[in-house]
Design a protein around this motif. Sequence first.
Motif: not given
Length: 831
Positions: A659, A661, A684, A686, A689-690, A692, A694-696, A698-699
């Motif tokens: 991941l 970010v 992956t 992020l 705007e990706d 976030t 929540e997305k982070t 989760d990943a």
Amino acid sequence: MSDRVRNLHERAIEEINSGRPAVGARLLRDALRLGDRKGPLTARLLGTLAAAEVAQGNTGRALELLDEAEEVVAPEDRHLLLSQRALVFVLVGRMDDALSLFDDAILRLRRTDQRAALARVLLNRGMLHQIAGRVRLALADLDQCAQLGASLGPDEGMPRTVAKAVHGRGQCRVLTGDIPGALRDFDIAAEVYADQGRGMLAVLAGDRARALLAAGLPSEAATELDTFLGRVPELRMGHEHAEAELTMARARLAAGDPAEARRWAALARRRFHRRRNDTWTAVAELAMLRADFAAGNVTVRGARSAARLADRLRLLGLRNDADEADLLAARTYLARGRLAEARAHLSGRDRPGAPLATRLLRRLVLAELGAAEGDQRRTFAEARAGLALLREHRSRFGSLDLQTGTTSLGGELARAGLAAALDNGKPEVVYRWLERSRAQAFRFPPVRTPADEHTVDAVAALRQLAREARAAELKGNQDSDALRRARQLEREIRAKGWRTDGAGERHVEVGFAEVKAELADADSVLVSFLTDEGRLLAQVVGDRRAELLGLGGTHTVFEAIARLRSDLDAACGRRLPEALQQVIHTSIRRQLAVLAEHLLDPLLRVIGDHNVVLVPTGALSAMPWSLLDALRGRPVTVTPSPSAWVSAKRTVRPPGPVLLVGGPNLKHSSDEVRRIARIYEHSTVLDGEDATVEKTLDAVKRSSLAHFASHGHHEQENVLFSRLDLVDGPLMAHDVHQLAAVPDHVVLSSCDIGQAVVRTGDEILGFTAALLYSGSRTVVSSVARVDDQAAVDVMTAYHQALTRGVPPGKALADATQTQQLMPFVCHGWGG
């Protein structure tokens, strides 16, 4: 007329039970003026007025009123006078007399159907048992009270009585060490008090403070007390006011400020004395003597005062406090070298149900007696027994905040054992006591706080406030209101975690032989730092030998680290005038030279050309080790303890997703993420705007390696909310603690997010620490500001090395070798 008198009486009871005794007393005096002084209601009015006078500290007047009431009381109301007189006796220290009266009242009430009255007297007797340290009996009375109250329902005014019983149960749990259970009980009581008796909320704040103090969090306890003390004048609760001052004295003493502790204890003593409360006056005097001892005022006169006070406390029925005074006398005699007199005050044993603090103090004094007699075996045995008690206590906590805070309760015991180990000199003995005296919270598996609607909403609100505050900061402003509300939410979220029970499990401490074998396997040497009487020492352990080396003065080394980090922050990422830049770089070289001379040079002969595993102490946790010339290019790993390092080394996990970010408002973050993404083909990403929260999150749960290129913020005052900036708000250390799984390897390409707050016993808290506690084996992070542009090249080189199979420690050493001022540190496992 009688209806009006009854109405005034009912209103008065309501005011007294709500924590407003002065208002209740005024209503009762009005009722007495209106009523028949010889009527059946008069005794009840006088008895209730006596209770109001007691609450305001007027015990003499209360007894006079009860004498008046005796002349007109109806037989069915005699229990009321017995109970009220018993309460007065409690406050003046006549505990045995009070207990006899309570017993008599309860016996009478059990022969009647006055169940509401019985519940209230049981509540009061439970309070007496609790004060006297008879926790089992107190809990029995409180449970009976709660059961009776619940069976009677709200029509008879029972919800508040039940709440007080639950409140009392929480106070008992503090005495038994069940801090999470106590805080949950206080929450239950608070819900009722908020609706029926808001004055009691202030009292509850004082009890919460005592619970936090028992968990080793004196500054948090002081914050609760500030809330209480701010409301006491308007409530006119004199006894509770004095109790809060006494608790503040204990908090200041636990925080290492004996002068302030004595001042608060003296305030409490004066207030108790004015109220003619002999019981609590004696307790306040004990707090004053403890402060004197901590300040170094160790005299034979002080020992004799503590001994006399112990006798007095015992006569007052306060067995726990009497034991503490005796132990203080013994410790003072020991400090004066009068061993026979010290032994005379150590003849007793721990009583069943004795508070943890008293049991730990007894082990400490016995350990100190062993040291004074030259009996190392006894010193080791007593210190080990005390730390075992503390370990059992710590296992009850699920909150890392409480686990790390609790270590302070055994700080002196750990130091006594370690001092004896240093005198002993055997490497394996020194190693064992170093392991027992630091980073104990790593011995327990992480416990996640159960999510509830209130906490989820609070975290969401905090994230929004942090985003607003950050936006204002980027514009050159400060949103003071957002920051204030954020601090309040942070405290609420932390407090929720304090209520979580521990799992009761514990990881096994790794032995000396095991560590040596693992070090040989990793071609490494272990350097564990410690302090002793103002200087630094280091135990260096290799596969074949172990040595204890003397280093420089603690003040010299710690001051050089602070100056170095300040210089690094000033030099980082700024275009400075040439002259100023030269001054800063000259200072950096000077501080590094000081650190090399006083910290590293004495070690070079022993560490040779091996990889180095460092266990820091105090300010060494913020040391950028790779900046020292002798360590440049050498794999260096920083770990909380040898056991933590071995555990990370032995943990093998299969490779998984990567991941990457990129955070906002960072010029080179997108470039950094894109370059690293080319190294990991199926990663992956992020970014923008990706990226976030929540997305982070989760990943993160599904990744084995995570890299963050974002602004980082170390929160010195509230480390559980140290954070990384994402597009919709911060990802906080608190969020990490809630994750069921974390990546095996995390890279934080962010400023100073590698820092930690170091509590007693080298317990660490911060964002990097949160990842290590939660299960990450390796965390690469910076202990100072990072040049964003230079970080891109360093991080790219680091990940390229990882893909070639280079271990993290070596990869970081190679990647930073060409960057002179890159303060990244490899934490956890670097092999």
